[in-house]
Scaffold this motif. Structure first.
Motif, mmCIF file in Angstrom:
data_model
loop_
_atom_site.group_PDB
_atom_site.id
_atom_site.type_symbol
_atom_site.label_atom_id
_atom_site.label_comp_id
_atom_site.label_asym_id
_atom_site.label_seq_id
_atom_site.Cartn_x
_atom_site.Cartn_y
_atom_site.Cartn_z
ATOM 1 N N ASP A 46 73.201 67.141 46.641
ATOM 2 C CA ASP A 46 73.030 66.514 45.186
ATOM 3 C C ASP A 46 71.749 66.645 44.463
ATOM 4 O O ASP A 46 71.022 67.257 45.060
ATOM 5 C CB ASP A 46 73.341 64.946 45.568
ATOM 6 C CG ASP A 46 72.484 64.255 46.514
ATOM 7 O OD1 ASP A 46 71.111 64.822 46.453
ATOM 8 O OD2 ASP A 46 72.821 63.591 47.408
ATOM 9 N N GLU A 47 71.665 66.067 43.353
ATOM 10 C CA GLU A 47 70.379 66.476 42.544
ATOM 11 C C GLU A 47 69.161 65.717 43.217
ATOM 12 O O GLU A 47 67.948 66.274 43.197
ATOM 13 C CB GLU A 47 70.599 65.768 41.032
ATOM 14 C CG GLU A 47 70.847 64.285 40.887
ATOM 15 C CD GLU A 47 72.485 64.083 41.160
ATOM 16 O OE1 GLU A 47 72.756 62.868 40.714
ATOM 17 O OE2 GLU A 47 73.085 65.012 41.802
ATOM 18 N N TYR A 63 76.364 68.787 42.089
ATOM 19 C CA TYR A 63 76.053 67.555 41.344
ATOM 20 C C TYR A 63 77.290 66.597 41.530
ATOM 21 O O TYR A 63 78.423 66.969 41.556
ATOM 22 C CB TYR A 63 76.140 67.990 39.897
ATOM 23 C CG TYR A 63 76.301 66.623 38.824
ATOM 24 C CD1 TYR A 63 75.164 66.016 38.801
ATOM 25 C CD2 TYR A 63 77.558 66.525 38.261
ATOM 26 C CE1 TYR A 63 75.224 64.721 37.867
ATOM 27 C CE2 TYR A 63 77.437 65.407 37.496
ATOM 28 C CZ TYR A 63 76.388 64.522 37.133
ATOM 29 O OH TYR A 63 76.391 63.344 36.457
#
Length: 363
Positions: free
Chosen positions: A194-195, A216
């Motif tokens: 994930d970011e 994302y």
């Protein structure tokens, strides 16, 4: 340097004993563990007891707030200790030191309430409140590992806060366990699930000299399930992973659903082997889904540290590798107690580069 003392709460007893043995060996005898306990009344209330003098000692308190194996009895029922309970016991032991210790350092590998690190609405800022509370109680330094968001230290700007990365130990474990890795951009890639994990991945990839990819998380912000907005899908950003060994890096595996979904997508995209690095392996939904995914060839190995409680059945799984951290924690205590610089310990980039180059030279 002040006389060293280590207090290991019940949640961290095993680690405390091993760290004490390591320090005793390094310092040619003597033991540093100070007995303590937090007995409870029948109502469930408790008190902290420290059973030796701590006057003018350099005290290091070890606590594992994620240890669900510790229990207590209340009203005839057996209750498991929650993170809240472990934090309360930590405060009790600090209070039992009665302000007599020369210096108190709390070693809390998993930072309590670190997942509640920012406010997005009418919410409590639990991690910041916890840090302020420890500061007000006289704690001089807090040592944690791979904090979910290290910016929480801004809530205590006048206290010591060290966010330590286990990247060196992960690198050592991977390169020791696998002798057939090809470390270049054509054969290896680091992946952020994930970011939020991007910074960790960029650091690891820069050491190995390979590229990165990122997923994302698309969430449903209209719904809350188990305190979070559920993930709808993982969308991938990056070059092709086909034929490459990929290493997914994150701070924790909680339920594990996201990690398995990311691994499946990587396999669907043609990845050769999928390795998972996570500092904390909580596995809150059990191990069955990992057993199933492993049997289906979705991933090859999960690496997590022994900084938090490990379920006995987890240690028996063929897909699991436990990254030992006791010597590292002992080195941190030894260094701080001697008043020496922590720079080399908490910034392991040079040692990691040497390790990678040595491995490449043997290929």
């Amino acid at each position: 340097m002040n006389k060293l003392g280590i207090i290991a709460l019940e949640s961290a007893q095993n680690a405390g004993q091993k760290i004490d043995e390591i320090l005793s060996l390094w310092r040619h005898g003597g033991h540093f563990l100070i007995p303590s306990s937090c007995p409870r009344f029948g109502s469930g209330e408790a008190k902290g007891l420290v059973k030796e003098s701590v006057r003018d000692r350099d005290i290091y308190i070890l606590v594992d707030v994620c240890n669900p194996s510790v229990t207590y009895k209340m009203d005839g029922y057996i209750n498991r200790m929650s993170p809240d309970d472990h934090f309360q016991d930590l405060k009790r032991v600090i209070a039992a030191c009665n302000g007599k210790a020369g210096r108190i350092t709390v070693i809390m590998p998993f930072l309590y309430e670190s997942r509640q690190h920012r406010r997005t609405g009418r919410e409590s800022l639990d991690c910041a409140m916890m840090l302020r509370e420890l500061e007000n109680m006289g704690v001089h330094d807090i040592i944690t590992f791979d904090a979910h968001d290290p910016r929480v230290q801004n809530s205590i700007p006048f206290s010591g806060f060290e966010d330590v990365s286990p990247a060196l130990q992960f690198t050592q474990a991977l390169l020791t366990e696998y002798e057939d890795l090809k470390i270049d951009s054509d054969h290896m890639m680091f992946i952020s699930p994930d970011e939020g994990a991007t910074q960790r991945v960029v650091f690891m990839a820069s050491i190995f000299g390979v590229n990165i990819g990122m997923f994302y998380k698309r969430r449903d912000y209209s719904t809350i399930v188990n305190g979070m907005n559920p993930i709808i899908a993982h969308d991938f950003c990056g070059e092709s992973v086909e034929g490459k060994d990929v290493i997914v890096v994150d701070d924790m595996i909680s339920s594990g659903g996201s990690m398995i979904d990311v691994a499946k997508q990587l396999k669907d995209r043609g990845a050769a082997r999928v390795f998972m690095f996570a500092t904390f392996g909580l596995f809150t939904n059990g191990l069955d889904q990992f057993d199933k995914a492993y049997s289906e060839g979705i991933f090859d190995r999960v690496f997590t540290t022994n900084l938090v409680y490990q379920k006995p059945e987890l240690l028996e799984r063929p897909w699991y590798y436990s990254v030992g951290m006791n010597r590292y924690v002992a080195a941190i205590i030894d260094t701080l107690n001697k008043g020496e610089s922590m720079s080399e310990l908490i910034k392991p980039a040079e040692r990691m580069k040497e390790m990678v180059e040595l491995y490449k030279g043997k290929m």
